[in-house]
Design a protein around this motif. Structure first.
Motif, PDB file in Angstrom:
ATOM      1  N   UNK A  82       0.836  -1.202   0.000  1.00  0.00           N
ATOM      2  CA  UNK A  82       0.000   0.000   0.000  1.00  0.00           C
ATOM      3  C   UNK A  82       0.875   1.258   0.000  1.00  0.00           C
ATOM      4  N   UNK A  83       1.956   1.233   0.777  1.00  0.00           N
ATOM      5  CA  UNK A  83       2.852   2.385   0.839  1.00  0.00           C
ATOM      6  C   UNK A  83       3.568   2.621  -0.483  1.00  0.00           C
ATOM      7  N   UNK A  84       3.757   1.594  -1.287  1.00  0.00           N
ATOM      8  CA  UNK A  84       4.419   1.774  -2.571  1.00  0.00           C
ATOM      9  C   UNK A  84       3.618   2.696  -3.488  1.00  0.00           C
ATOM     10  N   UNK A  85       2.313   2.721  -3.299  1.00  0.00           N
ATOM     11  CA  UNK A  85       1.489   3.640  -4.080  1.00  0.00           C
ATOM     12  C   UNK A  85       1.839   5.093  -3.813  1.00  0.00           C
ATOM     13  N   UNK A  86       2.257   5.400  -2.568  1.00  0.00           N
ATOM     14  CA  UNK A  86       2.671   6.761  -2.240  1.00  0.00           C
ATOM     15  C   UNK A  86       3.922   7.118  -3.035  1.00  0.00           C
ATOM     16  N   UNK A 181       3.573  17.730  -1.939  1.00  0.00           N
ATOM     17  CA  UNK A 181       2.138  17.575  -1.693  1.00  0.00           C
ATOM     18  C   UNK A 181       1.700  16.145  -2.017  1.00  0.00           C
ATOM     19  N   UNK A 182       2.268  15.564  -3.063  1.00  0.00           N
ATOM     20  CA  UNK A 182       1.921  14.194  -3.437  1.00  0.00           C
ATOM     21  C   UNK A 182       2.258  13.226  -2.311  1.00  0.00           C
ATOM     22  N   UNK A 183       3.436  13.400  -1.696  1.00  0.00           N
ATOM     23  CA  UNK A 183       3.819  12.526  -0.594  1.00  0.00           C
ATOM     24  C   UNK A 183       2.910  12.685   0.608  1.00  0.00           C
ATOM     25  N   UNK A 184       2.593  13.932   0.948  1.00  0.00           N
ATOM     26  CA  UNK A 184       1.717  14.181   2.092  1.00  0.00           C
ATOM     27  C   UNK A 184       0.312  13.661   1.833  1.00  0.00           C
ATOM     28  N   UNK A 188      -1.864  10.605   3.842  1.00  0.00           N
ATOM     29  CA  UNK A 188      -3.143  10.876   4.494  1.00  0.00           C
ATOM     30  C   UNK A 188      -4.136   9.739   4.312  1.00  0.00           C
ATOM     31  N   UNK A 189      -4.039   9.010   3.178  1.00  0.00           N
ATOM     32  CA  UNK A 189      -4.967   7.891   2.995  1.00  0.00           C
ATOM     33  C   UNK A 189      -4.330   6.555   3.324  1.00  0.00           C
ATOM     34  N   UNK A 190      -3.005   6.432   3.196  1.00  0.00           N
ATOM     35  CA  UNK A 190      -2.366   5.145   3.450  1.00  0.00           C
ATOM     36  C   UNK A 190      -2.295   4.825   4.941  1.00  0.00           C
ATOM     37  N   UNK A 192      -4.256   5.717   7.660  1.00  0.00           N
ATOM     38  CA  UNK A 192      -5.486   5.140   8.220  1.00  0.00           C
ATOM     39  C   UNK A 192      -5.845   3.794   7.593  1.00  0.00           C
ATOM     40  N   UNK A 193      -5.615   3.668   6.269  1.00  0.00           N
ATOM     41  CA  UNK A 193      -5.949   2.417   5.598  1.00  0.00           C
ATOM     42  C   UNK A 193      -5.130   1.266   6.160  1.00  0.00           C
ATOM     43  N   UNK A 194      -3.861   1.517   6.446  1.00  0.00           N
ATOM     44  CA  UNK A 194      -3.003   0.453   6.916  1.00  0.00           C
ATOM     45  C   UNK A 194      -3.195   0.088   8.373  1.00  0.00           C
ATOM     46  N   UNK A 195      -3.450   1.090   9.220  1.00  0.00           N
ATOM     47  CA  UNK A 195      -3.469   0.826  10.652  1.00  0.00           C
ATOM     48  C   UNK A 195      -4.876   0.621  11.216  1.00  0.00           C
ATOM     49  N   UNK A 196      -5.904   1.192  10.571  1.00  0.00           N
ATOM     50  CA  UNK A 196      -7.281   0.920  11.033  1.00  0.00           C
ATOM     51  C   UNK A 196      -7.759  -0.332  10.310  1.00  0.00           C
ATOM     52  N   UNK A 197      -7.130  -1.423  10.644  1.00  0.00           N
ATOM     53  CA  UNK A 197      -7.409  -2.708  10.001  1.00  0.00           C
ATOM     54  C   UNK A 197      -7.007  -3.813  10.963  1.00  0.00           C
ATOM     55  N   UNK A 198      -7.180  -5.050  10.520  1.00  0.00           N
ATOM     56  CA  UNK A 198      -6.752  -6.181  11.347  1.00  0.00           C
ATOM     57  C   UNK A 198      -5.327  -6.602  11.007  1.00  0.00           C
ATOM     58  N   UNK A 199      -4.570  -5.682  10.396  1.00  0.00           N
ATOM     59  CA  UNK A 199      -3.223  -6.021   9.986  1.00  0.00           C
ATOM     60  C   UNK A 199      -2.302  -6.316  11.143  1.00  0.00           C
TER      61      UNK A 199
END
Length: 277
Positions: A82-86, A181-184, A188-190, A192-199
């Motif tokens: 998921x972070x690779x998308x950033x 700005x692209x990195x920030x 912002x979406x990665x 919450x997506x990564x940590x508000x999960x059952x990962x």
């Protein structure tokens, strides 16, 4: 002068596919010429594997039992992809700021090849990163307990998700005006997506309302699907949410839906960026 047989001349689709292949090759060559970028891409997930395995492993009990190392390594897979998308979005924003994309627009080529070529090259990068992570996971104690086909299917689910996240990053990278700005915006979406999960933790440890959010998080479906295909602990006694009851189907649907939404958005952002420039 050589006369080209009209029957064998490339059609519009053939030319577009050729352009996609050329741009994919460019992305792969760039990867080889900037090895330190790939090295940093590998360093973070390796640190995550070691950190969660040896520092937090004894502090997080798993509902349903099972070794925590097998539980967390799959989460690191999904989190890293998921972070690779950033990074994809930031790299595209860098190309935009340097005028590279403008030069591609001036060439007689299919403009969609610029985006598809980058996405394909990032998928190859994801395969390399996943392979290295699998080796590190094996060294710290992670194992796949199912057959070859199930293990391959688990890796396929992860890589399909990586491809979907790449298109999210491409859309963001084309929609902003600077790499910073692209990195920030990507984080912002990665995060919450990564940590508000059952990962990394069982969702039963979260408040009730947050458990609903985590259960419907695409990362939760992808992680649960991969764990079930690898034969790793799921971190739950009995799945009681629809996406977690059918995680493989949910993971594939989420990934395909993201691709279906963000490819058109990326193409639209590509056209808008030309007018904005």
């Amino acid at each position: 002068m050589t006369v080209t047989d009209p029957g064998t001349a490339p059609t519009g689709l053939g030319l577009a596919l050729r352009d996609c292949a050329v741009m994919t090759r460019r992305g792969l060559l760039r990867m080889g010429r900037v090895p330190d970028e790939l090295a940093y891409n590998l360093a973070q997930p390796i640190i995550f594997v070691l950190l969660f395995s040896y520092v937090f492993g004894g502090a997080i009990p798993l509902p349903g039992g099972g070794p925590f190392k097998e539980y967390v390594v799959v989460a690191v897979f999904a989190h890293t992809l998921a972070f690779m998308g950033v990074g994809t979005g930031t790299g595209l924003a860098v190309d935009m700021s340097r005028g590279v994309i403008d030069r591609f627009r001036a060439l007689p080529m299919a403009h969609v090849a610029v985006l598809i070529g980058r996405a394909n090259a990032e998928l190859v990068r994801a395969v390399l990163v996943t392979g290295v992570l699998a080796v590190v996971g094996l060294l710290v104690g992670w194992r796949a307990h199912t057959g070859v086909l199930s293990t391959a299917a688990g890796l396929g689910v992860l890589l399909l998700f990586a491809y979907a996240m790449t298109w999210v990053g491409i859309a963001i990278g084309l929609s902003v005006r600077s790499p910073e700005v692209a990195g920030t915006a990507g984080l912002l979406w990665v995060l919450p997506l990564g940590f508000v999960s059952n990962g990394f933790v069982p969702i039963t440890s979260m408040p009730d309302w947050l458990q609903v959010v985590a259960a419907w998080n695409p990362v939760s479906a992808v992680v649960t699907a991969a764990r079930s295909l690898f034969g790793n602990p799921l971190g739950m006694a009995t799945p009681d949410r629809l996406p977690l009851e059918h995680p493989i189907v949910a993971a594939v649907i989420w990934s395909l839906a993201l691709i279906a939404v963000f490819i058109p958005l990326s193409l639209l952002a590509f056209r808008r960026s030309a007018r904005r420039g």
